[in-house]
Design a protein around this motif. Sequence first.
Motif, short mmCIF file in Angstrom:
data_model
loop_
_atom_site.label_atom_id
_atom_site.label_comp_id
_atom_site.label_asym_id
_atom_site.label_seq_id
_atom_site.Cartn_x
_atom_site.Cartn_y
_atom_site.Cartn_z
N THR A 196 0.88 -1.17 0.00
CA THR A 196 0.00 0.00 0.00
C THR A 196 0.93 1.23 0.00
N PRO A 197 0.38 2.43 -0.14
CA PRO A 197 1.28 3.60 -0.15
C PRO A 197 1.83 3.96 1.23
N LEU A 204 5.87 0.35 2.41
CA LEU A 204 6.91 0.58 1.40
C LEU A 204 8.27 0.12 1.91
N ALA A 205 8.54 0.40 3.19
CA ALA A 205 9.82 -0.01 3.77
C ALA A 205 9.92 -1.55 3.76
N ASP A 206 8.83 -2.20 4.09
CA ASP A 206 8.85 -3.67 4.11
C ASP A 206 8.95 -4.24 2.69
N ALA A 238 2.32 6.18 -8.49
CA ALA A 238 3.62 6.62 -9.03
C ALA A 238 4.56 7.05 -7.90
N GLU A 239 3.99 7.76 -6.91
CA GLU A 239 4.82 8.22 -5.79
C GLU A 239 5.38 7.05 -4.98
N ALA A 240 4.51 6.06 -4.75
CA ALA A 240 4.94 4.89 -3.96
C ALA A 240 6.07 4.15 -4.68
N VAL A 241 5.91 3.96 -5.98
CA VAL A 241 6.92 3.22 -6.75
C VAL A 241 8.22 4.02 -6.79
N ASN A 251 11.83 2.83 -5.52
CA ASN A 251 12.95 2.77 -6.46
C ASN A 251 14.10 3.70 -6.12
N GLN A 252 13.78 4.80 -5.44
CA GLN A 252 14.89 5.66 -4.98
C GLN A 252 15.80 4.85 -4.05
#
Length: 299
Positions: A177-178, A183-185, A216-219, A223-224
């Motif tokens: 999810t966002p 995202l960290a996991d 897009a922000e989450a991805v 990716n950063q």
Amino acid sequence: MSDQAAKLRNLVEERAEEDALSRKIGELYFDVEDSTRVIAITSGKGGVGKTNLAVNLAVALQLSGQKVLLIDADIGMANCNLLMGSVANRSLLDLLEDDVELDDVVEDGEAGVKYISGIAGVEAALSVNRRAQKKLHKKLGDCSALADIIILDTGAGLNRNVIEFVLAATEVLLITTPEPTALADAYAVIKAYSTYTDRRNIKIVVNRIRDEEECAEAVEKINQTTEKFLGVTVDCLGYIFEDKAVIDAVHKQEPFVLASKNSSASRCVFELAKSLLTGEKMESVSAGWRIFLYRLFGY
Ligand SMILES: Nc1ncnc2c1ncn2[C@@H]1O[C@H](COP(=O)(O)OP(=O)(O)O)[C@@H](O)[C@H]1O
Ligand SMILES: [Mg+2]
């Protein structure tokens, strides 16, 4: 050599042995025909929508003319059958019996999807030790004869059961999810699998988004981090909107793509299925009236 160094070396050797074994198991248990795709659905954080994606994607792909087999491989937390519309008589666990074969555990689910029910309960999960797991994997070897696409609903995180099922797949959908924690996991999962260089076919699916930008922000955030620390980026397969239709369908114990075909979540899943089949980018799905209200009034 000091005691500590010896211990460390043993640990490293053990790990290497286990890794080699995992790889071997991966090859072994889905000894698939070239034409069969094995798609594992996994996540870093729990509760982000794996089971809902697995079940609904399975139904959407089946409705698109594919023969689909869904395997509930979330050992201990299995619950696909709750959304599959029928009570499972047997499960993966029964495959551990010598006289039980694959055909005996395959059930008929919604829309013609075949499925194998999972192993629920901590005790049951504990009984799936290394030897039992190998036996399980061996018997699953014939699965490819039953389907064009096999979907595995795996557990969250990085325990051994999850890793082995994921490594057995030809493709991995990593759902998040966002939320920053999710995202960290998700990053931790990518990092773990990036060591298996030949098995990097991971694609991200962002669930519970309110608008396309959130995906897009989450991805981008993931990716950063992957680019900085692992030197790789991961593709995004697509997204699923936050949608009450999902929650309503879960309460009715039905796949939402059947209970609420035109909901924004269903349209997303059909587009995800199309994208998997064509290899083309997921087409945009409009979020509809609810999102308009959300943008306007912030709720
Ligand atoms: N797109 C969505 N919109 C609204 N609620 C959702 C969505 N996806 C999942 N949920 C909610 O999250 C819960 C957990 O989903 P589930 O698929 O069981 O997660 P997991 O298998 O990863 O533990 C669902 O029961 C539902 O209430
Ligand atoms: Mg689940």
